[in-house]
Motif scaffolding. Sequence first.
Motif, PDB file in Angstrom:
ATOM      1  N   ASP A 183      35.482 -26.764 -83.753  1.00  0.00           N
ATOM      2  CA  ASP A 183      35.447 -27.617 -84.934  1.00  0.00           C
ATOM      3  C   ASP A 183      35.957 -28.997 -84.531  1.00  0.00           C
ATOM      4  O   ASP A 183      36.898 -29.116 -83.754  1.00  0.00           O
ATOM      5  CB  ASP A 183      36.319 -27.034 -86.043  1.00  0.00           C
ATOM      6  CG  ASP A 183      36.169 -27.801 -87.340  1.00  0.00           C
ATOM      7  OD1 ASP A 183      35.291 -27.432 -88.138  1.00  0.00           O
ATOM      8  OD2 ASP A 183      36.918 -28.774 -87.549  1.00  0.00           O
TER       9      ASP A 183
ATOM     10  N   VAL B 276      28.912 -30.647 -95.431  1.00  0.00           N
ATOM     11  CA  VAL B 276      29.002 -30.690 -93.970  1.00  0.00           C
ATOM     12  C   VAL B 276      29.473 -32.078 -93.550  1.00  0.00           C
ATOM     13  O   VAL B 276      28.975 -33.088 -94.043  1.00  0.00           O
ATOM     14  CB  VAL B 276      27.630 -30.364 -93.334  1.00  0.00           C
ATOM     15  CG1 VAL B 276      27.673 -30.508 -91.828  1.00  0.00           C
ATOM     16  CG2 VAL B 276      27.172 -28.959 -93.735  1.00  0.00           C
ATOM     17  N   SER B 277      30.443 -32.136 -92.633  1.00  0.00           N
ATOM     18  CA  SER B 277      30.927 -33.419 -92.128  1.00  0.00           C
ATOM     19  C   SER B 277      29.857 -34.087 -91.271  1.00  0.00           C
ATOM     20  O   SER B 277      28.969 -33.415 -90.738  1.00  0.00           O
ATOM     21  CB  SER B 277      32.196 -33.221 -91.296  1.00  0.00           C
ATOM     22  OG  SER B 277      33.259 -32.789 -92.107  1.00  0.00           O
TER      23      SER B 277
ATOM     24  N   GLY C 234      26.123 -31.374 -87.433  1.00  0.00           N
ATOM     25  CA  GLY C 234      26.664 -32.268 -88.440  1.00  0.00           C
ATOM     26  C   GLY C 234      25.623 -32.812 -89.385  1.00  0.00           C
ATOM     27  O   GLY C 234      24.440 -32.477 -89.307  1.00  0.00           O
ATOM     28  N   ARG C 235      26.105 -33.688 -90.280  1.00  0.00           N
ATOM     29  CA  ARG C 235      25.257 -34.296 -91.315  1.00  0.00           C
ATOM     30  C   ARG C 235      24.616 -35.604 -90.851  1.00  0.00           C
ATOM     31  O   ARG C 235      23.717 -36.120 -91.492  1.00  0.00           O
ATOM     32  CB  ARG C 235      26.100 -34.517 -92.574  1.00  0.00           C
ATOM     33  CG  ARG C 235      25.312 -34.901 -93.807  1.00  0.00           C
ATOM     34  CD  ARG C 235      26.144 -34.873 -95.082  1.00  0.00           C
ATOM     35  NE  ARG C 235      27.544 -35.173 -94.935  1.00  0.00           N
ATOM     36  CZ  ARG C 235      28.090 -36.383 -95.130  1.00  0.00           C
ATOM     37  NH1 ARG C 235      27.352 -37.393 -95.481  1.00  0.00           N
ATOM     38  NH2 ARG C 235      29.389 -36.552 -94.984  1.00  0.00           N
TER      39      ARG C 235
ATOM     40  N   PHE D 295      29.259 -23.465 -91.475  1.00  0.00           N
ATOM     41  CA  PHE D 295      29.612 -24.865 -91.345  1.00  0.00           C
ATOM     42  C   PHE D 295      29.706 -25.372 -92.785  1.00  0.00           C
ATOM     43  O   PHE D 295      28.674 -25.623 -93.403  1.00  0.00           O
ATOM     44  CB  PHE D 295      28.560 -25.639 -90.563  1.00  0.00           C
ATOM     45  CG  PHE D 295      28.151 -24.952 -89.278  1.00  0.00           C
ATOM     46  CD1 PHE D 295      29.040 -24.828 -88.226  1.00  0.00           C
ATOM     47  CD2 PHE D 295      26.886 -24.410 -89.143  1.00  0.00           C
ATOM     48  CE1 PHE D 295      28.667 -24.182 -87.057  1.00  0.00           C
ATOM     49  CE2 PHE D 295      26.502 -23.777 -87.975  1.00  0.00           C
ATOM     50  CZ  PHE D 295      27.392 -23.661 -86.927  1.00  0.00           C
ATOM     51  N   ALA D 296      30.942 -25.435 -93.331  1.00  0.00           N
ATOM     52  CA  ALA D 296      31.169 -25.742 -94.748  1.00  0.00           C
ATOM     53  C   ALA D 296      30.382 -24.728 -95.578  1.00  0.00           C
ATOM     54  O   ALA D 296      30.633 -23.533 -95.475  1.00  0.00           O
ATOM     55  CB  ALA D 296      30.798 -27.171 -95.069  1.00  0.00           C
TER      56      ALA D 296
ATOM     57  N   SER E  75      36.448 -31.194 -89.093  1.00  0.00           N
ATOM     58  CA  SER E  75      35.612 -31.274 -90.286  1.00  0.00           C
ATOM     59  C   SER E  75      36.453 -31.134 -91.555  1.00  0.00           C
ATOM     60  O   SER E  75      37.485 -30.470 -91.557  1.00  0.00           O
ATOM     61  CB  SER E  75      34.540 -30.181 -90.258  1.00  0.00           C
ATOM     62  OG  SER E  75      35.136 -28.903 -90.307  1.00  0.00           O
TER      63      SER E  75
ATOM     64  N   HIS F  33      30.416 -32.350 -87.430  1.00  0.00           N
ATOM     65  CA  HIS F  33      31.172 -31.192 -87.915  1.00  0.00           C
ATOM     66  C   HIS F  33      31.801 -30.372 -86.782  1.00  0.00           C
ATOM     67  O   HIS F  33      32.988 -30.081 -86.811  1.00  0.00           O
ATOM     68  CB  HIS F  33      30.236 -30.313 -88.748  1.00  0.00           C
ATOM     69  CG  HIS F  33      30.956 -29.362 -89.641  1.00  0.00           C
ATOM     70  ND1 HIS F  33      31.283 -29.667 -90.945  1.00  0.00           N
ATOM     71  CD2 HIS F  33      31.420 -28.110 -89.414  1.00  0.00           C
ATOM     72  CE1 HIS F  33      31.910 -28.648 -91.491  1.00  0.00           C
ATOM     73  NE2 HIS F  33      32.010 -27.683 -90.580  1.00  0.00           N
ATOM     74  N   CYS F  34      30.985 -29.966 -85.818  1.00  0.00           N
ATOM     75  CA  CYS F  34      31.492 -29.143 -84.722  1.00  0.00           C
ATOM     76  C   CYS F  34      30.548 -29.228 -83.532  1.00  0.00           C
ATOM     77  O   CYS F  34      29.481 -29.821 -83.613  1.00  0.00           O
ATOM     78  CB  CYS F  34      31.679 -27.685 -85.162  1.00  0.00           C
ATOM     79  SG  CYS F  34      30.156 -26.786 -85.434  1.00  0.00           S
TER      80      CYS F  34
ATOM     81  N   THR G 215      35.054 -24.856 -90.552  1.00  0.00           N
ATOM     82  CA  THR G 215      34.098 -23.956 -89.914  1.00  0.00           C
ATOM     83  C   THR G 215      34.711 -22.569 -89.972  1.00  0.00           C
ATOM     84  O   THR G 215      35.897 -22.401 -89.690  1.00  0.00           O
ATOM     85  CB  THR G 215      33.858 -24.378 -88.454  1.00  0.00           C
ATOM     86  OG1 THR G 215      33.406 -25.737 -88.432  1.00  0.00           O
ATOM     87  CG2 THR G 215      32.827 -23.492 -87.796  1.00  0.00           C
TER      88      THR G 215
END
Length: 153
Positions: A58, A40-41, A26-27, A85-86, A61, A44-45, A65
């Motif tokens: 996932d 990217v969330s 993730g971010r 991922f995004a 997100s 994210h996953c 994904t």
Amino acid sequence: MQFRAALIPLEGGNPVEIDRDMVIVGRKEDCDLYLDHKSVSKVHCVLVKTDGLIVLRDLGSTNGTRVNGMRVRRAALLPNDKVSFANCHFRVHLGPRDAPASPHEHTMQFSNDDLPELELGKVNIQRNNLPDVYPEKKAKGKPNPDESELDLG
């Protein structure tokens, strides 16, 4: 022979070694795999290393994904799969540290019945009734022929 699990950035850069049994992507800066990209969330996953493959899940997100171009909620990653991922794209490497994966190996879709119950410490991963793959969007005014076949729970 030593086993290696890594994500190879398609845009270049150093491989990301997956050296833990569970990796949060993730971010957020405290994620195990921190991807500093606005698409990217924050969380994210999750990636889970098990029995020579990586299981991806996932976590809702925003931008999704994808595995080999198909948006997924969950998937088993195999050597040479492309995972996104995004807008961050990687190739999956699984196998010996010194041997690259064959270009003909890719992920196979699996059903809930194929996935054993996984227990990771105190975390119990449970199955849900959502389809693994997102249905194709239908064009305005045209029915989606697959819509009646979907089991949405």
